[in-house]
Scaffold this motif. Structure first.
Motif, PDB file in Angstrom:
ATOM      1  N   SER A 191       0.869  -1.168   0.000  1.00  0.00           N
ATOM      2  CA  SER A 191       0.000   0.000   0.000  1.00  0.00           C
ATOM      3  C   SER A 191       0.908   1.221   0.000  1.00  0.00           C
ATOM      4  O   SER A 191       2.142   1.084   0.129  1.00  0.00           O
ATOM      5  CB  SER A 191      -0.917  -0.014   1.233  1.00  0.00           C
ATOM      6  OG  SER A 191      -0.137  -0.044   2.419  1.00  0.00           O
ATOM      7  N   PRO A 192       0.371   2.407  -0.174  1.00  0.00           N
ATOM      8  CA  PRO A 192       1.243   3.586  -0.195  1.00  0.00           C
ATOM      9  C   PRO A 192       2.150   3.649   1.032  1.00  0.00           C
ATOM     10  O   PRO A 192       1.691   3.675   2.172  1.00  0.00           O
ATOM     11  CB  PRO A 192       0.244   4.754  -0.224  1.00  0.00           C
ATOM     12  CG  PRO A 192      -0.945   4.198  -0.937  1.00  0.00           C
ATOM     13  CD  PRO A 192      -1.033   2.780  -0.470  1.00  0.00           C
ATOM     14  N   TRP A 207       8.136   5.950  -0.542  1.00  0.00           N
ATOM     15  CA  TRP A 207       7.465   5.501  -1.755  1.00  0.00           C
ATOM     16  C   TRP A 207       7.601   3.983  -1.860  1.00  0.00           C
ATOM     17  O   TRP A 207       8.665   3.421  -1.573  1.00  0.00           O
ATOM     18  CB  TRP A 207       8.094   6.119  -3.006  1.00  0.00           C
ATOM     19  CG  TRP A 207       7.747   7.556  -3.246  1.00  0.00           C
ATOM     20  CD1 TRP A 207       8.393   8.646  -2.739  1.00  0.00           C
ATOM     21  CD2 TRP A 207       6.671   8.045  -4.052  1.00  0.00           C
ATOM     22  NE1 TRP A 207       7.799   9.796  -3.178  1.00  0.00           N
ATOM     23  CE2 TRP A 207       6.733   9.464  -3.999  1.00  0.00           C
ATOM     24  CE3 TRP A 207       5.679   7.455  -4.823  1.00  0.00           C
ATOM     25  CZ2 TRP A 207       5.835  10.279  -4.679  1.00  0.00           C
ATOM     26  CZ3 TRP A 207       4.788   8.252  -5.498  1.00  0.00           C
ATOM     27  CH2 TRP A 207       4.860   9.651  -5.426  1.00  0.00           C
ATOM     28  N   THR A 319       1.067   2.774 -15.994  1.00  0.00           N
ATOM     29  CA  THR A 319       1.792   3.492 -14.953  1.00  0.00           C
ATOM     30  C   THR A 319       0.765   4.222 -14.107  1.00  0.00           C
ATOM     31  O   THR A 319       0.035   5.080 -14.607  1.00  0.00           O
ATOM     32  CB  THR A 319       2.787   4.501 -15.544  1.00  0.00           C
ATOM     33  OG1 THR A 319       3.711   3.820 -16.400  1.00  0.00           O
ATOM     34  CG2 THR A 319       3.566   5.196 -14.436  1.00  0.00           C
ATOM     35  N   HIS A 320       0.691   3.856 -12.849  1.00  0.00           N
ATOM     36  CA  HIS A 320      -0.244   4.482 -11.912  1.00  0.00           C
ATOM     37  C   HIS A 320       0.562   5.097 -10.777  1.00  0.00           C
ATOM     38  O   HIS A 320       1.422   4.431 -10.184  1.00  0.00           O
ATOM     39  CB  HIS A 320      -1.215   3.454 -11.353  1.00  0.00           C
ATOM     40  CG  HIS A 320      -2.025   3.966 -10.188  1.00  0.00           C
ATOM     41  ND1 HIS A 320      -3.170   4.705 -10.358  1.00  0.00           N
ATOM     42  CD2 HIS A 320      -1.823   3.867  -8.841  1.00  0.00           C
ATOM     43  CE1 HIS A 320      -3.658   5.026  -9.173  1.00  0.00           C
ATOM     44  NE2 HIS A 320      -2.862   4.536  -8.236  1.00  0.00           N
ATOM     45  N   ILE A 321       0.286   6.360 -10.478  1.00  0.00           N
ATOM     46  CA  ILE A 321       1.012   7.059  -9.424  1.00  0.00           C
ATOM     47  C   ILE A 321       0.021   7.764  -8.513  1.00  0.00           C
ATOM     48  O   ILE A 321      -0.870   8.481  -8.975  1.00  0.00           O
ATOM     49  CB  ILE A 321       2.009   8.079 -10.009  1.00  0.00           C
ATOM     50  CG1 ILE A 321       3.045   7.364 -10.871  1.00  0.00           C
ATOM     51  CG2 ILE A 321       2.706   8.872  -8.893  1.00  0.00           C
ATOM     52  CD1 ILE A 321       4.005   8.281 -11.585  1.00  0.00           C
ATOM     53  N   GLU A 322       0.159   7.510  -7.226  1.00  0.00           N
ATOM     54  CA  GLU A 322      -0.546   8.245  -6.193  1.00  0.00           C
ATOM     55  C   GLU A 322       0.455   8.497  -5.078  1.00  0.00           C
ATOM     56  O   GLU A 322       1.533   7.883  -5.063  1.00  0.00           O
ATOM     57  CB  GLU A 322      -1.750   7.447  -5.689  1.00  0.00           C
ATOM     58  CG  GLU A 322      -1.398   6.099  -5.070  1.00  0.00           C
ATOM     59  CD  GLU A 322      -2.632   5.318  -4.634  1.00  0.00           C
ATOM     60  OE1 GLU A 322      -3.087   5.555  -3.487  1.00  0.00           O
ATOM     61  OE2 GLU A 322      -3.128   4.490  -5.430  1.00  0.00           O
ATOM     62  N   PRO A 323       0.174   9.391  -4.158  1.00  0.00           N
ATOM     63  CA  PRO A 323       1.165   9.685  -3.115  1.00  0.00           C
ATOM     64  C   PRO A 323       1.648   8.423  -2.406  1.00  0.00           C
ATOM     65  O   PRO A 323       0.865   7.655  -1.862  1.00  0.00           O
ATOM     66  CB  PRO A 323       0.410  10.616  -2.162  1.00  0.00           C
ATOM     67  CG  PRO A 323      -0.586  11.308  -3.040  1.00  0.00           C
ATOM     68  CD  PRO A 323      -1.023  10.258  -4.027  1.00  0.00           C
ATOM     69  N   LEU A 325       2.947   5.705  -3.758  1.00  0.00           N
ATOM     70  CA  LEU A 325       2.829   4.442  -4.489  1.00  0.00           C
ATOM     71  C   LEU A 325       2.968   4.649  -5.988  1.00  0.00           C
ATOM     72  O   LEU A 325       2.333   5.526  -6.569  1.00  0.00           O
ATOM     73  CB  LEU A 325       1.467   3.791  -4.200  1.00  0.00           C
ATOM     74  CG  LEU A 325       1.135   2.507  -4.969  1.00  0.00           C
ATOM     75  CD1 LEU A 325       2.099   1.387  -4.603  1.00  0.00           C
ATOM     76  CD2 LEU A 325      -0.311   2.081  -4.695  1.00  0.00           C
ATOM     77  N   ILE A 326       3.808   3.821  -6.603  1.00  0.00           N
ATOM     78  CA  ILE A 326       3.964   3.769  -8.059  1.00  0.00           C
ATOM     79  C   ILE A 326       3.685   2.334  -8.499  1.00  0.00           C
ATOM     80  O   ILE A 326       4.253   1.389  -7.938  1.00  0.00           O
ATOM     81  CB  ILE A 326       5.383   4.169  -8.499  1.00  0.00           C
ATOM     82  CG1 ILE A 326       5.718   5.585  -8.049  1.00  0.00           C
ATOM     83  CG2 ILE A 326       5.543   4.041 -10.021  1.00  0.00           C
ATOM     84  CD1 ILE A 326       7.186   5.958  -8.263  1.00  0.00           C
ATOM     85  N   ARG A 327       2.834   2.171  -9.488  1.00  0.00           N
ATOM     86  CA  ARG A 327       2.640   0.856 -10.100  1.00  0.00           C
ATOM     87  C   ARG A 327       3.099   0.935 -11.553  1.00  0.00           C
ATOM     88  O   ARG A 327       2.698   1.839 -12.288  1.00  0.00           O
ATOM     89  CB  ARG A 327       1.174   0.429 -10.055  1.00  0.00           C
ATOM     90  CG  ARG A 327       0.612   0.197  -8.674  1.00  0.00           C
ATOM     91  CD  ARG A 327      -0.773  -0.454  -8.748  1.00  0.00           C
ATOM     92  NE  ARG A 327      -1.452  -0.443  -7.476  1.00  0.00           N
ATOM     93  CZ  ARG A 327      -1.300  -1.386  -6.531  1.00  0.00           C
ATOM     94  NH1 ARG A 327      -0.480  -2.405  -6.753  1.00  0.00           N
ATOM     95  NH2 ARG A 327      -1.959  -1.306  -5.397  1.00  0.00           N
ATOM     96  N   ALA A 350       6.491  11.161 -10.621  1.00  0.00           N
ATOM     97  CA  ALA A 350       6.506  11.099  -9.161  1.00  0.00           C
ATOM     98  C   ALA A 350       7.374  12.190  -8.535  1.00  0.00           C
ATOM     99  O   ALA A 350       7.406  12.323  -7.311  1.00  0.00           O
ATOM    100  CB  ALA A 350       6.990   9.728  -8.717  1.00  0.00           C
TER     101      ALA A 350
END
Length: 352
Positions: A191-192, A207, A319-323, A325-327, A350
């Motif tokens: 998780s993040p 991260w 490519t998924h980026i949230e605070p 977390l990078i996928r 990021a």
């Protein structure tokens, strides 16, 4: 400087670790493999099984334009990485990458199929300035470039394309990186900012990067696409660049490797079956390779290998980026082709 934890040490994971550590970040990588070296039985990273072709133009035959564009961006980035690894590890850049172009081949009876493919490839210059249209070769020109090919083959040169050598490049990325590598460590949940290992241990980071391939199916709609390859040992048979045989039924490539080895592949089967290579695939691949290069008749089969490529429903990378977390996943059959551009874009997005 950020503290990052990366789950997964395939092509994307190792390249992310190498690039992030080079930027001064504190990076720890977790992967269930026993170590950075290849195992050769299909149980490790799909990048080890892959041929390593860097062929953005040729991929236009079946892939959408964005794949070719990412591949065109990635070629010079791989050259930079290879040069940096050679300097760091006191080796040669051409032990990781070579760019001598690639060839499209067709038997005279398959000219119609070839022309349909070439019509699509002519779109290349409009899609990416770095890509040039295929160059038709005369019989004499082909004989100079690849004298072992069967007489009468039609051929087109794709200038600027090349290949990486996965068995050398993947371990080198780990050896040259300042990251901490935790082998034999499977990430069961993330998780993040937090990773949980299969043994229950938890780790906190600024991260977290999820590049686990098919192991990320708990979070993404991934499927495994089966690929099969065979390795031939062909002493005295010279092959200088990757070849793709344009055939109405089969996608077949032949890729030279050090030590008089030619890798032949690759089937693309919608199945998550990891069982050994099928008789049908082996016969079709070997027959196609022999038809294009008769000198392979006395080659010895070193081994056959199966692996699974992680693919999303649209067969495009995610490519998924949230605070925190990078996928990065869904590289399908284009991992080596696209990874540098995808990694650079993820790091930039990021703010790392």
């Amino acid at each position: 400087m950020a503290k990052l934890g990366i789950a997964g040490a395939g092509v994307a994971g190792r390249l992310l670790a190498y690039q992030l550590a080079a930027r001064g970040h504190r990076v720890t990588v977790f992967d269930p493999a026993a170590g950075p070296e290849p195992v050769g039985d299909g149980s490790g990273a799909a990048g080890f099984t892959a041929a390593g072709m860097l062929s953005p133009l040729a991929e236009l035959e079946h892939a959408p334009p964005e794949v070719a564009q990412l591949g065109a961006r990635s070629l010079p980035l791989w050259q930079q990485v290879a040069a940096a690894l050679a300097a760091r590890l006191e080796t040669r850049a051409d032990s990781y990458l070579r760019c001598a172009g690639s060839l499209l081949l067709a038997h005279p009876s398959d000219t119609g199929s070839a022309q349909r493919v070439l019509a699509r490839l002519k779109l290349a210059p409009a899609l990416a300035p770095r890509l040039a249209s295929p160059q038709a070769l005369s019989a004499a020109e082909l004989g100079v470039l690849e004298p072992e090919l069967a007489p009468g083959m039609h051929a087109w040169l794709l200038a600027g394309e090349g290949q990486v050598f996965p068995y050398a490049l993947l371990p080198a990325l780990a050896a040259a990186s300042e990251a901490v590598w935790c082998w034999g460590a499977r990430v069961s949940r993330l998780s993040p900012g937090r990773l949980t290992l299969a043994d229950g241990a938890e780790h906190a980071f600024d991260w977290v990067v999820d590049s686990r391939g098919l192991s990320s199916a708990d979070a993404l709609p991934l499927r495994g696409v089966r690929g099969e390859v065979l390795w031939l040992h062909a002493p005295g048979v010279a092959l200088h660049r990757p070849l793709r045989l344009m055939h109405p039924r089969h996608r077949v490539y032949m890729v030279p490797r050090p030590g008089d080895v030619v890798v032949v592949g690759a089937s693309e089967i919608e199945s998550a079956d990891r069982s050994p290579v099928s008789l049908r695939s082996a016969v079709e691949l070997m027959a196609a390779a022999h038809s294009a290069m008769p000198a392979l008749a006395e080659a010895r089969i070193l081994h056959l290998e199966t692996n699974l490529r992680p693919a999303l429903p649209d067969n495009l990378p995610l490519t998924h980026i949230e605070p925190g977390l990078i996928r990065l996943n869904g590289l399908f059959r284009h991992g080596w082709l696209m990874a540098p551009a995808l990694v650079d874009d993820a790091i930039a997005a990021a703010g790392l």
